[in-house]
Design a protein around this motif. Structure first.
Motif, PDB file in Angstrom:
ATOM      1  N   VAL A  10       0.855  -1.192   0.000  1.00  0.00           N
ATOM      2  CA  VAL A  10       0.000   0.000   0.000  1.00  0.00           C
ATOM      3  C   VAL A  10       0.889   1.240   0.000  1.00  0.00           C
ATOM      4  O   VAL A  10       2.064   1.180   0.390  1.00  0.00           O
ATOM      5  N   ASN A  11       0.339   2.338  -0.424  1.00  0.00           N
ATOM      6  CA  ASN A  11       1.035   3.623  -0.374  1.00  0.00           C
ATOM      7  C   ASN A  11       0.453   4.451   0.763  1.00  0.00           C
ATOM      8  O   ASN A  11      -0.769   4.657   0.831  1.00  0.00           O
ATOM      9  N   VAL A  12       1.308   4.910   1.639  1.00  0.00           N
ATOM     10  CA  VAL A  12       0.844   5.702   2.780  1.00  0.00           C
ATOM     11  C   VAL A  12       0.447   7.092   2.289  1.00  0.00           C
ATOM     12  O   VAL A  12       1.222   7.762   1.594  1.00  0.00           O
ATOM     13  N   THR A  13      -0.755   7.495   2.634  1.00  0.00           N
ATOM     14  CA  THR A  13      -1.255   8.783   2.169  1.00  0.00           C
ATOM     15  C   THR A  13      -1.373   9.827   3.274  1.00  0.00           C
ATOM     16  O   THR A  13      -1.380  11.022   3.003  1.00  0.00           O
ATOM     17  N   ARG A  14      -1.478   9.346   4.527  1.00  0.00           N
ATOM     18  CA  ARG A  14      -1.671  10.320   5.610  1.00  0.00           C
ATOM     19  C   ARG A  14      -1.087   9.800   6.914  1.00  0.00           C
ATOM     20  O   ARG A  14      -1.361   8.676   7.318  1.00  0.00           O
ATOM     21  N   TYR A  15      -0.243  10.603   7.526  1.00  0.00           N
ATOM     22  CA  TYR A  15       0.279  10.326   8.862  1.00  0.00           C
ATOM     23  C   TYR A  15      -0.728  10.915   9.844  1.00  0.00           C
ATOM     24  O   TYR A  15      -0.996  12.116   9.811  1.00  0.00           O
ATOM     25  N   GLY A  85       5.060  19.037  11.181  1.00  0.00           N
ATOM     26  CA  GLY A  85       5.614  20.097  12.012  1.00  0.00           C
ATOM     27  C   GLY A  85       6.636  19.624  13.020  1.00  0.00           C
ATOM     28  O   GLY A  85       7.568  20.361  13.370  1.00  0.00           O
ATOM     29  N   ASP A  86       6.487  18.404  13.520  1.00  0.00           N
ATOM     30  CA  ASP A  86       7.404  17.864  14.517  1.00  0.00           C
ATOM     31  C   ASP A  86       8.704  17.448  13.823  1.00  0.00           C
ATOM     32  O   ASP A  86       8.704  16.587  12.943  1.00  0.00           O
ATOM     33  N   GLU A  87       9.811  18.049  14.234  1.00  0.00           N
ATOM     34  CA  GLU A  87      11.080  17.811  13.546  1.00  0.00           C
ATOM     35  C   GLU A  87      11.541  16.362  13.667  1.00  0.00           C
ATOM     36  O   GLU A  87      12.058  15.776  12.707  1.00  0.00           O
ATOM     37  N   GLU A  88      11.346  15.769  14.843  1.00  0.00           N
ATOM     38  CA  GLU A  88      11.761  14.372  15.040  1.00  0.00           C
ATOM     39  C   GLU A  88      10.974  13.445  14.120  1.00  0.00           C
ATOM     40  O   GLU A  88      11.534  12.544  13.484  1.00  0.00           O
ATOM     41  N   ILE A  89       9.668  13.677  14.032  1.00  0.00           N
ATOM     42  CA  ILE A  89       8.830  12.845  13.168  1.00  0.00           C
ATOM     43  C   ILE A  89       9.168  13.093  11.703  1.00  0.00           C
ATOM     44  O   ILE A  89       9.219  12.150  10.895  1.00  0.00           O
ATOM     45  N   GLN A  90       9.438  14.346  11.349  1.00  0.00           N
ATOM     46  CA  GLN A  90       9.820  14.648   9.962  1.00  0.00           C
ATOM     47  C   GLN A  90      11.110  13.903   9.582  1.00  0.00           C
ATOM     48  O   GLN A  90      11.210  13.324   8.495  1.00  0.00           O
TER      49      GLN A  90
END
Length: 264
Positions: A10-15, A85-90
């Motif tokens: 699958v392709n992830v579309t939304r975190y 927005g979260d740098e760690e998650i980015q």
């Protein structure tokens, strides 16, 4: 012969949201099939080895007819996460481009509580056997990694199993070793049918089934910087570990039975 083990991609579309704190930072995400998934990232913590453990452990559980949410390969596009927005998650998302692993999200499921729910001896023995076989350290009272969904028990999160691969030395010794941490297993007190389960499961887990499961590991998860072995050689070691450990199952069964006797 065509394998019965196939994972969809699958392709992830939304975190959507991170699910818990910690090194792995799994997330709830949505894919292009409109389903929600618990997404595990190759850019986190133990990297691809945790995904390999999750894949092998989960598909062995499925082969043994234990309840496991569907696993899928989850593709992250290079542009995904730029607006996070979260740098760690980015950083995590950017470091996880390409194939990751995701588990179908069981909406409405609740964490298994051993105080509230009693598991029958056969099911308990099956799950204890599985975890002793794959050396899964994460099925304790502190962290049961089981869910109740539609009044049924489901297994999740096998990313901590097969821990021999973090050092990748003496795999033959690890394959024939007892699993002392089974003493902490949340279902061990009820696991009174380990001998019967061992006999039944050894019939199910043929060399071909184990080969098919190991062959699910994507090639790019086997490009390790800390080893000279090729992806084919790494895959072969995983398979030989599983075959050898199964052949010598009496070692980990005795360890579990001895630990259980001390509890009861």
């Amino acid at each position: 012969m065509k394998s019965e083990f196939n994972l969809r991609t699958v392709n992830v579309t939304r975190y959507i949201i991170p699910l818990r704190e910690g090194g792995s930072l799994p997330a709830l995400a949505e894919a292009d099939d409109d389903f929600k998934y618990v997404l595990k990232f190759k850019g986190a913590g133990h990297g691809v080895k945790a995904l390999i453990a999750e894949l092998i452990g989960g598909e062995i559980a499925r082969a043994l007819k234990l309840r496991m949410p569907e696993l899928v390969y989850a593709n992250l596009d290079e542009a995904f996460g730029r607006s996070e927005g979260d740098e760690e998650i980015q950083d995590l998302l950017q470091g996880s481009q390409g194939l990751n692993l995701a588990m179908h999200f069981l909406s409405g499921a609740i964490n298994f509580d051993p105080v509230v729910t009693t598991v029958d001896p056969l099911s308990s023995s099956q799950i204890v056997w599985l975890d002793a076989y794959i050396t899964n350290v994460d099925r304790t009272f502190r962290n049961t990694n089981m869910l109740i969904w539609h009044k049924e028990l489901w297994l999740i999160d096998h990313g901590a199993c097969l821990y021999f691969h973090h050092s990748w030395t003496n795999w033959e010794k690890h394959a024939q070793s007892p699993f002392a941490l089974i003493k902490d297993h949340v279902l061990l007190p009820q696991a009174s049918q380990l001998t019967e389960v061992d006999a039944a499961f050894k019939v199910i887990l043929t060399d071909q089934i184990l080969t098919d499961i190991v062959n699910l590991i994507p090639e790019d998860w086997l490009q390790w910087e800390d080893t000279e072995e090729s992806p084919e050689e790494l895959r072969s070691i995983y398979l030989q570990f599983l075959i050898t450990r199964l052949k010598h199952s009496e070692i980990f069964i005795k360890e579990a039975q001895d630990a259980r006797e001390k509890l009861i």
